[in-house]
Design a protein around this motif. Structure first.
Motif, mmCIF file in Angstrom:
data_model
loop_
_atom_site.group_PDB
_atom_site.id
_atom_site.type_symbol
_atom_site.label_atom_id
_atom_site.label_comp_id
_atom_site.label_asym_id
_atom_site.label_seq_id
_atom_site.Cartn_x
_atom_site.Cartn_y
_atom_site.Cartn_z
ATOM 1 N N UNK A 1 16.243 2.150 115.604
ATOM 2 C CA UNK A 1 15.189 1.440 116.314
ATOM 3 C C UNK A 1 13.828 2.092 116.141
ATOM 4 N N UNK A 2 13.781 3.408 116.037
ATOM 5 C CA UNK A 2 12.487 4.087 115.993
ATOM 6 C C UNK A 2 12.157 4.477 114.564
ATOM 7 N N UNK A 3 10.879 4.625 114.276
ATOM 8 C CA UNK A 3 10.409 5.048 112.965
ATOM 9 C C UNK A 3 10.877 6.452 112.648
ATOM 10 N N UNK A 4 10.941 7.276 113.644
ATOM 11 C CA UNK A 4 11.370 8.662 113.415
ATOM 12 C C UNK A 4 12.820 8.694 112.950
ATOM 13 N N UNK A 5 13.663 7.837 113.572
ATOM 14 C CA UNK A 5 15.070 7.804 113.178
ATOM 15 C C UNK A 5 15.201 7.321 111.722
ATOM 16 N N UNK A 6 14.394 6.311 111.365
ATOM 17 C CA UNK A 6 14.454 5.782 109.994
ATOM 18 C C UNK A 6 14.010 6.844 108.979
ATOM 19 N N UNK A 7 12.986 7.638 109.348
ATOM 20 C CA UNK A 7 12.538 8.688 108.423
ATOM 21 C C UNK A 7 13.636 9.719 108.205
ATOM 22 N N UNK A 8 14.356 10.052 109.306
ATOM 23 C CA UNK A 8 15.469 11.003 109.144
ATOM 24 C C UNK A 8 16.560 10.394 108.236
ATOM 25 N N UNK A 9 16.840 9.118 108.460
ATOM 26 C CA UNK A 9 17.895 8.464 107.658
ATOM 27 C C UNK A 9 17.491 8.390 106.194
ATOM 28 N N UNK A 10 16.182 8.128 105.926
ATOM 29 C CA UNK A 10 15.720 8.059 104.524
ATOM 30 C C UNK A 10 15.873 9.404 103.840
ATOM 31 N N UNK A 11 15.635 10.477 104.602
ATOM 32 C CA UNK A 11 15.811 11.821 104.015
ATOM 33 C C UNK A 11 17.279 12.024 103.631
ATOM 34 N N UNK A 12 18.196 11.567 104.531
ATOM 35 C CA UNK A 12 19.635 11.714 104.230
ATOM 36 C C UNK A 12 19.996 10.887 102.989
ATOM 37 N N UNK A 13 19.475 9.648 102.914
ATOM 38 C CA UNK A 13 19.780 8.786 101.758
ATOM 39 C C UNK A 13 19.268 9.418 100.470
ATOM 40 N N UNK A 14 18.013 9.927 100.508
ATOM 41 C CA UNK A 14 17.454 10.549 99.298
ATOM 42 C C UNK A 14 18.270 11.759 98.883
ATOM 43 N N UNK A 15 18.678 12.549 99.884
ATOM 44 C CA UNK A 15 19.476 13.741 99.575
ATOM 45 C C UNK A 15 20.826 13.344 98.964
ATOM 46 N N UNK A 16 21.456 12.315 99.533
ATOM 47 C CA UNK A 16 22.734 11.843 98.981
ATOM 48 C C UNK A 16 22.570 11.352 97.543
ATOM 49 N N UNK A 17 21.495 10.575 97.299
ATOM 50 C CA UNK A 17 21.262 10.070 95.942
ATOM 51 C C UNK A 17 21.035 11.212 94.958
ATOM 52 N N UNK A 18 20.295 12.226 95.404
ATOM 53 C CA UNK A 18 20.063 13.391 94.533
ATOM 54 C C UNK A 18 21.384 14.092 94.227
ATOM 55 N N UNK A 19 22.211 14.258 95.272
ATOM 56 C CA UNK A 19 23.511 14.918 95.072
ATOM 57 C C UNK A 19 24.412 14.071 94.171
ATOM 58 N N UNK A 20 24.366 12.738 94.369
ATOM 59 C CA UNK A 20 25.190 11.865 93.543
ATOM 60 C C UNK A 20 24.750 11.938 92.077
ATOM 61 N N UNK A 21 23.454 12.050 91.844
ATOM 62 C CA UNK A 21 22.967 12.185 90.472
ATOM 63 C C UNK A 21 23.482 13.459 89.833
ATOM 64 N N UNK A 22 23.457 14.549 90.636
ATOM 65 C CA UNK A 22 23.971 15.825 90.120
ATOM 66 C C UNK A 22 25.447 15.702 89.758
ATOM 67 N N UNK A 23 26.207 15.051 90.657
ATOM 68 C CA UNK A 23 27.646 14.887 90.387
ATOM 69 C C UNK A 23 27.875 14.047 89.123
ATOM 70 N N UNK A 24 27.076 12.996 88.971
ATOM 71 C CA UNK A 24 27.219 12.161 87.771
ATOM 72 C C UNK A 24 26.928 12.951 86.511
ATOM 73 N N UNK A 25 25.894 13.788 86.573
ATOM 74 C CA UNK A 25 25.560 14.591 85.401
ATOM 75 C C UNK A 25 26.664 15.603 85.102
ATOM 76 N N UNK A 26 27.207 16.222 86.173
ATOM 77 C CA UNK A 26 28.314 17.158 85.960
ATOM 78 C C UNK A 26 29.529 16.450 85.357
#
Length: 916
Positions: free
Chosen positions: A566-591
């Motif tokens: 509901x809040x912008x702050x919560x969405x910003x935290x969630x976007x950080x988690x999504x970006x971190x997951x995508x970065x980790x997934x990219x690393x796993x794909x490369x490995x």
């Protein structure tokens, strides 16, 4: 018998004169009779000649039926013919048989006529009958003679002909043999000039012959000349001619009998040649030859025999051989001579005396001389072996010394003849191989000793390095090889093969080998290290795969959770988690990709790739980051490029995303240009497509560019801290491009941006819309060298995509293969052209690959090499392929490394065998 020549009126007047009529009947040799006109033809009167002809008196015949005395076999036809002819013609003449009183018969000719009264009415029948038995017999004999003559002329293989006795010897008759001998039908020869069929060089000889035999009464000699056939060739003919004469003694006809002697002349020619060869072989043979009579006396000897013994032919002619033989060998000589007289060829060695008294050691062969299956003498074929025996004695002494040396060395040493049979082996060699020395001698063991190739693969029958070296006569050294003992155990060895040369001729080879079993520990350690490396790669693959599952769950749930915040702050935290997951997934794909590449498990799946669609997909991915950084991203496609190319679309997209991602990441101002264009190419059989990604970023120093494509490598720690990443992206891109047969490069300077470009080489035959002449560079073209040497390759594949994939892979390695779409076409192609290698799809329409292979093997056996291309990799399928005659297989989807392995493996085999 001709019809009666007196007229009816005259005959009527004769009847009126009984006395005159009676005189005719009494003095005629013919039987004259009168008959009633009824069905029995009853006798009214008959002359006395009846008794002479039939044995019946006139009185016995009067009142009886004239038909009663006709031979039963002739009666039906004769009676009918007489009645019909008299009705139709009023007269008849007929030949038939009449029975005599004694039961015999004679051949008669009867002429019958109606007699008329004064009113012209039929009164009676007059018959005049004559005995023609003698004439009939003559006619039958003449017919029989003519039949026999016709039988002879029609069935004899000789040409019988009759000619006019004129200057042209014109054909009046030719027997059917002319068709067989000359090709002409009898009708074609009738009326033709006889000399026109004679060879022009033989015409004068034939004319002289005809003149010479005109008045020869006895059997004339034959003339031999060349007879022209219908097809223009000539037959050698032996012809005998005889003239016939008319009643005035003038020449009338020429009767000729011609026989084909072409084969006989060839035989005579061969006989003369054989006699000439025999004479040359006898007189000029470097081996001493003599001819002995059945009692052992010299009949003749050649020049070599004279030189060997020192005697002339005249010195020994009609003298026995015993004085020439050594006394100690005389009994053995007589023994073998007696066997030769019985028809048995003999071979033995003896000593004989030279004329000057010194002893000669000779090798003797006695051959019986046959005349009409009877032994009439014996040939003696003599070779001087004095020097050979002296040489063998020296060799024996040397062999004893060599044996001491061979027995003392630790390396295995054994020799073989040209057939591969063992001629010697030292104790060390027999011990290492586990063979008893005596059992190994004069036996073939090479197939058992070397059962595999140096790489461990099974050796084809008769095709091991040692066998090839023995066959080619070339030295060979193998640092590493697997040799096999008699008990079927193996050991690591090195060996050297050296040809054995005797008097300039190769007689075999010697193999020196050394047991390298102790080096197994080193090899085992290396294998352990390689296994550990593979385990590491597999571990990375497993871990990457296992981590992807929870990561996918986390990313999915976070994205679902994001919509409920509901809040912008919560969405910003969630976007950080999504970006971190995508970065980790990219690393796993490369490995995961890196581990696949390292383990050799990355497979390319070729298909049609739309270049415009591919670049649009890539740019769509980077729309958001480009807008956020206020950059531009553009694409450019060379209009000369085809709309579609053959490649692995997923891997191409992966490479482009990685390169474009780096460009966007390292560019702060300006933007990125993605382009694809057709590069000029020397080779008109291939085209090169280049993709380039150009950015306006801060660039890459030249001294750092060498690290870009190394795994886990980045340019400086500051870059790693600022931008992150594993350092695997460019390394993976390089490996993928190389798997596709291409290359990747970078051009950059500090603060001037960077350009990453990679190329793909495609088969021009797959893109007919491209004008290759416009793409060729103007420099002097050079012909690319095939990577594995010259190979004639055929591809049998029905799937269009697989066709393009396989042809493209081969083209990039310098091979322009022929293409067929089914097994039947493959069989037909091999009958028209010789191929070294065939890639044969197993499942095809019309005829599958296995049946096609079986038919090719029926005609060509082990050549060409046939490699199965199949989607089934099970052992059962592989076994069926091998049983059909295929020698290897690759499984689908096709991988460049698999095709390269086949080219490398079989090109070496093809080079070392005759390219038939």
């Amino acid at each position: 018998m001709s019809e009666v020549t007196i007229s009816k009126e005259v005959y009527q007047r004769l009847l009126s004169n009984e006395k005159h009529y009676q005189n005719i009947m009494d003095y005629s040799n013919d039987m004259i009779s009168r008959h009633q006109i009824n069905t029995a033809s009853t006798y009214l009167s008959v002359s006395d000649a009846a008794y002479t002809l039939t044995g019946y008196t006139p009185e016995e015949l009067l009142g009886t039926s004239g038909y009663l005395y006709i031979h039963p076999e002739d009666a039906p036809q004769v009676i009918e013919y007489i009645n019909v002819s008299l009705i139709m013609n009023h007269h008849v003449t007929i030949v038939y048989r009449i029975l005599r009183k004694d039961g015999s018969f004679f051949w008669a000719e009867s002429a019958c006529h109606y007699l008329y009264d004064e009113q012209g009415r039929k009164k009676e029948v007059l018959s005049i009958t004559r005995d023609i038995t003698e004439r009939k017999l003559i006619e039958e004999q003449l017919q029989y003679s003519e039949w026999q003559m016709r039988l002879i002329t029609d069935h004899t293989s000789d040409l019988i002909s009759r000619h006019v006795a004129n200057s042209d010897v014109t054909y009046l008759y030719a027997s059917p043999a002319c068709k067989t001998l000359l090709g002409y039908t009898p009708e074609e020869m009738l009326g033709k000039n006889g000399l026109s069929y004679v060879h022009e060089d033989d015409v004068e000889k034939v004319r002289n012959y005809l003149t010479a035999v005109q008045y020869v009464q006895s059997d004339p000699e034959a003339v031999i000349f060349r007879f022209k056939r219908k097809d223009g060739t000539y037959m050698w003919s032996e012809t005998t001619c005889r003239y016939t004469y008319d009643e005035q003694g003038e020449l009338e006809y020429v009767v000729a009998v011609s026989r084909d002697i072409t084969e006989r002349r060839e035989q005579e020619k061969r006989l003369r040649e054989s006699e000439s060869r025999y004479k040359s072989l006898f007189e000029h043979n470097p081996t001493g030859i003599n001819a002995l009579s059945i009692d052992g006396t010299y009949l003749a000897m050649n020049k070599s025999m004279e030189d060997l013994l020192g005697y002339t032919n005249e010195d020994l002619k009609n003298k026995p051989f015993e004085p020439v033989a050594h006394p100690d060998d005389l009994a053995r000589t007589n023994y073998h001579f007696e066997l030769a007289k019985k028809g048995e060829t003999q071979t033995y060695e003896i000593r004989t005396f030279h004329k000057d008294g010194h002893i000669i050691e000779v090798h003797v062969t006695n051959v019986p001389i046959y005349v009409e299956n009877e032994v009439v003498g014996v040939y003696g074929i003599i070779n001087d072996i004095t020097e050979r025996n002296q040489y063998l004695a020296k060799i024996k002494n040397l062999s004893n010394q060599q044996e001491l040396i061979l027995n003392s060395v630790s390396e295995g040493i054994f020799g073989v003849d040209l057939e591969g049979n063992t001629t010697f082996i030292n104790p060390a060699g027999s011990a290492m191989l586990g063979y008893d020395v005596n059992l190994m001698m004069n036996e073939y063991h090479l197939k058992q000793i070397e059962q595999s190739q140096p790489d461990g693969s099974p050796a084809l029958a008769g095709d091991t390095p040692i066998m090839r070296s023995l066959s080619d006569g070339q030295p060979l050294y193998r640092e590493e090889a697997v040799l096999w003992r008699q008990d079927n155990s193996s050991f690591l060895a090195s060996y050297r093969v050296t040809p054995i040369i005797d008097n300039g001729e190769r007689v075999g080879a010697v193999i020196v080998f050394r047991d390298r079993t102790e080096e197994n520990e080193v090899i085992r350690a290396r294998e352990i290290a390689e296994q550990a490396d593979r385990a590491k790669s597999e571990f990375l693959a497993i871990i990457s795969h296992e981590l992807r599952t929870p990561m996918n769950g986390m990313i999915g749930m976070i994205e679902l959770l994001f919509d409920t915040l509901e809040t912008q702050e919560q969405r910003e935290y969630a976007e950080i988690i999504i970006d971190s997951n995508n970065a980790l997934l990219k690393i796993l794909n490369e490995l995961l990709d890196f581990s696949k590449i390292e383990a050799g498990r990355m497979e390319l799946e070729y298909g049609e790739v739309n270049i415009q669609h591919l670049l649009d997909q890539v740019t769509d991915i980077f729309v958001t980051p480009v807008q956020e950084k206020k950059l531009f991203i553009n694409t450019h496609i060379d209009p000369k490029l085809p709309s579609y190319i053959i490649g692995d679309e997923d891997r191409l997209r992966q490479v482009l995303i990685n390169l474009v991602g780096n460009a966007v990441k390292f560019t702060e101002h300006g933007g990125v240009l993605i382009s694809a264009h057709l590069k000029p190419q020397v080779d008109a059989q291939s085209i090169v497509v280049e993709f380039s990604i150009q950015d306006t970023g801060h660039g890459i120093p030249e001294d750092q560019q060498a690290k870009l494509f190394q795994p886990f490598s980045q340019i400086g720690t500051a870059t790693n801290r600022r931008y992150g990443g594993t350092g695997l992206g460019l390394s993976i891109c390089k490996k993928i491009i190389e798997l596709m047969g291409g290359s990747i490069r970078v051009e950059s300077n500090s603060n001037r941006g960077a350009t990453f470009a990679f190329t793909l080489t495609l088969n021009a035959a797959d893109y007919p819309e491209i004008d290759m002449t416009a793409q060729q560079i103007t420099a002097q073209p050079s012909v690319p060298t095939s990577l594995y040497g010259p190979l004639r390759i055929l591809v049998a594949e029905d799937n269009a995509t697989n066709q393009k994939v396989l042809l493209t892979i081969l083209s990039k390695r310098g091979y322009q293969a022929d293409l067929v779409e089914n097994g039947a076409a493959a069989v037909e192609a091999t009958s028209r052209k010789i191929y070294d290698l065939i890639f044969m799809d197993v499942n095809m329409p019309i005829m599958d690959g296995m049946e096609a292979t079986r038919r090719i093997r029926q005609q060509y056996q082990s050549s060409p090499i046939i490699v199965a291309v199949t989607a089934f990799a099970r052992k059962e399928e592989q076994l069926l392929c091998m049983e059909s005659g295929m020698q290897d297989f690759v499984s689908k989807p096709l991988r460049i490394t698999d095709i390269e392995a086949q080219l490398e493996k079989w090109s070496e085999y093809i080079r070392t065998h005759d390219r038939k």
